[in-house]
Design a protein around this motif. Structure first.
Motif, mmCIF file in Angstrom:
data_model
loop_
_atom_site.group_PDB
_atom_site.id
_atom_site.type_symbol
_atom_site.label_atom_id
_atom_site.label_comp_id
_atom_site.label_asym_id
_atom_site.label_seq_id
_atom_site.Cartn_x
_atom_site.Cartn_y
_atom_site.Cartn_z
ATOM 1 N N VAL A 135 13.123 36.105 23.040
ATOM 2 C CA VAL A 135 12.218 34.723 23.833
ATOM 3 C C VAL A 135 11.909 35.619 24.780
ATOM 4 C CG1 VAL A 135 12.680 32.847 24.778
ATOM 5 C CG2 VAL A 135 13.368 32.965 22.229
ATOM 6 N N HIS A 136 12.698 36.214 25.568
ATOM 7 C CA HIS A 136 12.389 36.784 27.114
ATOM 8 C C HIS A 136 11.493 37.916 26.954
ATOM 9 C CE1 HIS A 136 15.358 33.959 28.218
ATOM 10 N NE2 HIS A 136 16.420 34.637 27.334
ATOM 11 N N HIS A 137 11.106 38.483 25.803
ATOM 12 C CA HIS A 137 10.267 39.674 25.590
ATOM 13 C C HIS A 137 9.026 39.255 24.927
ATOM 14 C CE1 HIS A 137 13.113 41.583 27.741
ATOM 15 N NE2 HIS A 137 14.179 41.369 27.037
ATOM 16 N N ALA A 138 8.561 37.978 24.773
ATOM 17 C CA ALA A 138 7.414 37.771 23.977
ATOM 18 C C ALA A 138 6.091 38.617 24.010
ATOM 19 C CB ALA A 138 7.010 36.308 24.249
ATOM 20 N N GLN A 139 5.780 39.278 25.332
ATOM 21 C CA GLN A 139 4.736 40.002 25.337
ATOM 22 C C GLN A 139 4.665 41.125 24.667
ATOM 23 O OE1 GLN A 139 6.996 39.615 27.499
ATOM 24 N NE2 GLN A 139 7.949 41.386 28.563
ATOM 25 N N SER A 140 6.021 41.901 24.350
ATOM 26 C CA SER A 140 6.105 42.762 23.371
ATOM 27 C C SER A 140 5.965 42.636 22.065
ATOM 28 C CB SER A 140 7.700 43.551 23.696
ATOM 29 O OG SER A 140 8.571 42.488 22.994
ATOM 30 N N VAL A 141 6.021 41.296 21.470
ATOM 31 C CA VAL A 141 5.746 40.870 19.914
ATOM 32 C C VAL A 141 4.080 40.771 20.202
ATOM 33 C CG1 VAL A 141 5.992 39.079 18.540
ATOM 34 C CG2 VAL A 141 8.000 40.048 20.007
ATOM 35 N N VAL A 142 3.560 40.249 21.142
ATOM 36 C CA VAL A 142 2.393 39.893 21.140
ATOM 37 C C VAL A 142 1.233 41.145 21.313
ATOM 38 C CG1 VAL A 142 0.598 38.591 22.431
ATOM 39 C CG2 VAL A 142 2.597 37.421 21.820
ATOM 40 N N LEU A 143 1.751 41.986 22.230
ATOM 41 C CA LEU A 143 0.812 43.169 22.311
ATOM 42 C C LEU A 143 0.269 43.716 21.242
ATOM 43 C CD1 LEU A 143 -0.395 44.639 24.531
ATOM 44 C CD2 LEU A 143 1.665 45.911 24.698
ATOM 45 N N PRO A 144 1.187 44.141 19.892
ATOM 46 C CA PRO A 144 0.585 44.946 19.077
ATOM 47 C C PRO A 144 -0.236 44.388 18.302
ATOM 48 C CG PRO A 144 3.053 45.091 19.287
ATOM 49 C CD PRO A 144 2.538 44.119 20.258
ATOM 50 N N LEU A 145 -0.226 42.931 18.498
ATOM 51 C CA LEU A 145 -1.108 42.095 17.694
ATOM 52 C C LEU A 145 -2.533 41.375 18.147
ATOM 53 C CD1 LEU A 145 1.737 39.430 16.281
ATOM 54 C CD2 LEU A 145 0.816 41.591 15.113
ATOM 55 N N LEU A 146 -2.680 42.045 19.434
ATOM 56 C CA LEU A 146 -4.056 41.787 19.997
ATOM 57 C C LEU A 146 -5.261 42.236 19.190
ATOM 58 C CD1 LEU A 146 -2.973 41.943 23.598
ATOM 59 C CD2 LEU A 146 -3.079 39.881 22.218
ATOM 60 N N LEU A 147 -6.318 41.767 19.232
ATOM 61 C CA LEU A 147 -7.432 42.641 18.634
ATOM 62 C C LEU A 147 -8.109 43.720 19.638
ATOM 63 C CD1 LEU A 147 -9.543 39.419 17.292
ATOM 64 C CD2 LEU A 147 -8.436 41.026 15.902
ATOM 65 N N PRO A 148 -8.372 44.682 19.109
ATOM 66 C CA PRO A 148 -8.644 45.786 19.807
ATOM 67 C C PRO A 148 -9.958 45.504 20.686
ATOM 68 C CG PRO A 148 -8.787 46.592 17.725
ATOM 69 C CD PRO A 148 -8.036 45.383 17.728
ATOM 70 N N ASP A 149 -10.143 46.092 21.815
ATOM 71 C CA ASP A 149 -11.332 45.940 22.638
ATOM 72 C C ASP A 149 -11.847 44.180 22.720
ATOM 73 O OD1 ASP A 149 -11.331 48.564 23.006
ATOM 74 O OD2 ASP A 149 -12.237 48.883 21.049
ATOM 75 N N ALA A 150 -11.168 43.349 22.613
ATOM 76 C CA ALA A 150 -11.793 41.975 22.406
ATOM 77 C C ALA A 150 -10.881 41.347 23.614
ATOM 78 C CB ALA A 150 -11.384 41.487 21.196
ATOM 79 N N PRO A 151 -11.394 40.302 24.147
ATOM 80 C CA PRO A 151 -10.838 39.466 25.270
ATOM 81 C C PRO A 151 -9.749 39.068 24.822
ATOM 82 C CG PRO A 151 -13.406 38.994 25.140
ATOM 83 C CD PRO A 151 -13.112 39.846 24.019
ATOM 84 N N VAL A 152 -8.715 38.430 25.706
ATOM 85 C CA VAL A 152 -7.449 37.896 25.527
ATOM 86 C C VAL A 152 -7.401 36.585 26.422
ATOM 87 C CG1 VAL A 152 -4.980 37.674 25.317
ATOM 88 C CG2 VAL A 152 -6.449 39.783 24.939
ATOM 89 N N VAL A 153 -7.288 35.649 25.738
ATOM 90 C CA VAL A 153 -7.229 34.118 26.226
ATOM 91 C C VAL A 153 -5.930 33.618 25.964
ATOM 92 C CG1 VAL A 153 -7.906 31.696 26.480
ATOM 93 C CG2 VAL A 153 -9.703 33.497 26.194
#
Length: 354
Positions: free
Chosen positions: A106-124
């Motif tokens: 729960v305290h490291h949600a960014q480590s879960v989300v980062l690999p799932l981001l679309l490459p070269d696309a904006p993030v909101v």
């Protein structure tokens, strides 16, 4: 199509997305951004529905981050990630991953989300409720070009507006600001029709409604005139009255859907000014990913510089029997420093001139 994954990893989720796209016959990725929704279980359904509706205009990969509360000390030490992958008709025009985090993860949600981001696309990143006071320094907010909060869902919206001003970073925005876009457009159009000097403004609306405060701050910031904030029963914003050299200009919306625009010397006009759904608000925010300088300027003007006479005047001061303590509402306590600051600074016009 839905694929449920229990005690999984980001790598397995990516494989499930590829499998789902192939199964429905769309192996290519045609999405324009990644929308990360940080919410709780109670509000996840409404937020996801709004995002799916907005995806018709902005096809996106939607990642819903739900931080589950651990009930026992043992559960808090056991990290687990469950995921629900949705593609096709179940995910609007994009694809959706619902992530449920347990334990230390729960305290490291960014480590879960980062690999799932679309490459070269904006993030909101969007917080429908319980947004951090400093979104840009939040671990998930740091991944995004645009950070969307909603002070309307806050327990202390006036306090949170002050915190947003103190921590503002280019890319921050708020759905309470988005809600007043039609009001700002209509008021600007009204002033374009006549050449006048505006002497004073009154903004009328619900108490503790951040959209009312933001509209009042925007008018005070742009017009450099005193703005009085008065209260009504709502819904939301109900009226804006401008005292001008040409005569009064009034935009009045009593029922939350149809407003009346009145300009001295012209016939009254009915204006469609309905209260919009969350899907329309988030779709508007996704149309632009550059910093909103107008929002920043209005926010930094400061709610304490508005005319404080009407704020908190809806209810009489609490009276206690002799020797008994007087209970002060949380909202009044939050506004007390702002009132003292406003009293020291004097009228809005003088403060703005400085």
């Amino acid at each position: 199509m839905k694929i449920d994954l229990t005690d999984t990893t980001a790598s397995k989720i990516n494989k499930a997305l590829v499998k789902g796209r192939r199964a429905i016959g769309t192996p290519a990725v045609g999405m324009v951004l990644t929308l990360v929704i940080v919410t709780d279980e109670e509000n996840a359904y409404d937020a996801l529905k709004a995002a799916n509706d907005a995806s018709r205009e902005h096809p996106s990969r939607t990642l819903v981050v739900i931080k589950r509360v651990s009930r026992t000390p043992r559960d808090r030490t056991q990290s687990r990630l469950d995921a629900e992958v949705r593609v096709g008709a179940d995910a609007g025009t994009g694809e959706t991953v619902v992530l449920r985090l347990y334990g230390d993860v729960v305290h490291h949600a960014q480590s879960v989300v980062l690999p799932l981001l679309l490459p070269d696309a904006p993030v909101v990143v969007w917080w429908p409720v319980e947004a951090p006071l400093d979104p840009a320094n939040d671990p998930l907010g740091a991944l995004a070009q645009r950070r969307v909060t909603d002070t309307y869902a806050s327990e202390q919206p006036v306090r949170d507006l002050g915190a947003r001003a103190d921590t503002y970073t280019p890319g921050d925005t708020d759905l309470s600001w988005t809600r007043i876009t039609p009001w700002r457009s209509m008021l600007a159009a009204a002033l374009d029709q006549v050449t006048v000097d505006v002497n004073a403004v009154e903004v009328e609306g619900e108490e503790f409604n951040p959209s009312c405060e933001l509209l009042a701050m925007w008018l005070a910031d742009r017009l450099d005139v005193p703005v009085k904030r008065s209260l009504s029963g709502g819904p939301g914003l109900t009226a804006v009255r401008m005292d001008t050299s040409h005569g009064p200009i009034t935009l009045d919306r009593a029922d939350g859907s149809l407003a009346t625009l009145s300009i001295e010397g012209q016939p009254d006009r009915a204006v469609a000014l309905k209260r919009r759904e969350t899907a329309e608000l988030i779709a508007e925010e996704l149309r632009r990913l550059d910093p909103d300088d107008t929002y920043a300027s209005a926010l930094r003007f400061g709610v304490e510089r508005l005319n404080p006479s009407a704020q908190g005047a809806a209810a009489p001061a609490p009276v206690a029997a002799a020797g008994e303590p007087v209970a002060v509402p949380v909202e009044e306590a939050a506004k007390a420093p702002a009132k003292k600051a406003a009293a020291k600074r004097g009228p809005v016009k003088k403060a703005a001139a400085k």
